[in-house]
Design an enzyme around this catalytic site. Sequence first.
Site, mmCIF file in Angstrom:
data_model
loop_
_atom_site.group_PDB
_atom_site.id
_atom_site.type_symbol
_atom_site.label_atom_id
_atom_site.label_comp_id
_atom_site.label_asym_id
_atom_site.label_seq_id
_atom_site.Cartn_x
_atom_site.Cartn_y
_atom_site.Cartn_z
ATOM 1 N N ARG A 43 -35.717 -25.632 -10.885
ATOM 2 C CA ARG A 43 -35.041 -24.404 -11.296
ATOM 3 C C ARG A 43 -35.066 -24.359 -12.822
ATOM 4 N NH1 ARG A 43 -31.437 -26.678 -7.341
ATOM 5 N NH2 ARG A 43 -31.249 -25.362 -5.483
ATOM 6 N N LYS A 60 -27.771 -27.702 -8.250
ATOM 7 C CA LYS A 60 -26.592 -26.867 -8.005
ATOM 8 C C LYS A 60 -25.447 -27.712 -7.467
ATOM 9 C CE LYS A 60 -28.512 -22.269 -7.200
ATOM 10 N NZ LYS A 60 -28.625 -21.158 -6.227
ATOM 11 N N HIS A 81 -38.447 -18.574 -11.709
ATOM 12 C CA HIS A 81 -38.227 -18.775 -10.279
ATOM 13 C C HIS A 81 -39.476 -18.440 -9.468
ATOM 14 C CE1 HIS A 81 -34.807 -20.154 -8.014
ATOM 15 N NE2 HIS A 81 -35.100 -19.347 -7.029
ATOM 16 N N ARG A 139 -41.407 -21.517 -9.183
ATOM 17 C CA ARG A 139 -40.764 -22.395 -8.177
ATOM 18 C C ARG A 139 -41.148 -21.938 -6.772
ATOM 19 N NH1 ARG A 139 -36.031 -25.637 -6.953
ATOM 20 N NH2 ARG A 139 -34.630 -24.626 -5.480
ATOM 21 N N HIS A 168 -32.551 -27.779 -1.682
ATOM 22 C CA HIS A 168 -31.831 -26.821 -0.837
ATOM 23 C C HIS A 168 -30.870 -27.578 0.070
ATOM 24 C CE1 HIS A 168 -35.186 -23.547 -1.118
ATOM 25 N NE2 HIS A 168 -34.369 -23.524 -2.149
ATOM 26 N N TYR A 194 -40.097 -19.601 3.054
ATOM 27 C CA TYR A 194 -41.494 -19.855 2.709
ATOM 28 C C TYR A 194 -42.408 -19.827 3.928
ATOM 29 C CZ TYR A 194 -39.325 -20.977 -1.656
ATOM 30 O OH TYR A 194 -38.582 -20.885 -2.805
#
Length: 303
Positions: A150, A174, A245, A248, A271, A280
């Site tokens: 990120r 995150k 992004h 990414r 994630h 994806y």
Amino acid sequence: MPPHGILHDMSDLSKEYHIYLKLERGLSENSVEAYEQDIKKLYEFRSDPEKMQFEDLQDFLHYQFSSETNVRSQARILSGIRSFYKFLIYHHYREDDPSELLEWPKKEFHIPEVLTVEEINALVDAIDLSKADGHRNRAIIEMLYGSGLRVSELTELKLSCMYRKEGYMLIHGKGDKERLVPISPEADEWFGYWMEDRSRLDIHPEHKDIAFLNRNGKQLTRMMIFTIIKRLAAKAGIQKTISPHTIRHSFATHLLQNGADLRIIQQLLGHENITTTEIYTHIDIQDLKETILKYHPVNQKKS
């Protein structure tokens, strides 16, 4: 149904909830602020949300969603409400969870923009290596595309968290969650060139451990990374609207297209939920659909 009252000052319960989000759940400042905004709306609707029942929450969401049509925003509000009632149960303010049966709004299906391998190469070729920031910018693109970071993870990357001999770096993602991410040989090579340039900078004392710096020896901002990529895309003649992004997304999509396991991609991207990574697979399916439309004899005949 109009709001019953407005909370002017944080109640003791709200302060306790803040501590719960920060310390017990370990959320970032941005996430804590977002959750608290949701609870502020709940307090504005009714001054004693800790006593609300399922029907009250339905009325609240109906009131909120009547002015908020964005499905992502609706889902975030609902997530904040559920978090609040989990907190109330956790601290024994109530025994039941009235938010348990609330239904999630149907998510909008959105396929993110991705670059082809050729477009990634064009982006890289657009970097002027003769300029002072050339090696740094090349290392940035290689890190984003080679490791799927990120933009915030890239700007916060510390030299002390890079284990180049072992080929790994420790990433703080995150919610302050940590993960080990491989450094590709290509990224490591260009990072080495950048380190030589970096050693000639007058580095600000507070930023000595930050990997990527501006020419003043200070930490690069997220906005600067956006600007670098947008300028390179324009120079490369890429018509798509892209951001860090996008690179990414391209990293994950190209891995999947070449046979990588979805669970591995989930770990690399950091994630928490596999359903986030599953977007994806839809990108891959979209590619398959376009291939059939373009190359299947029935469609060629129609053309």
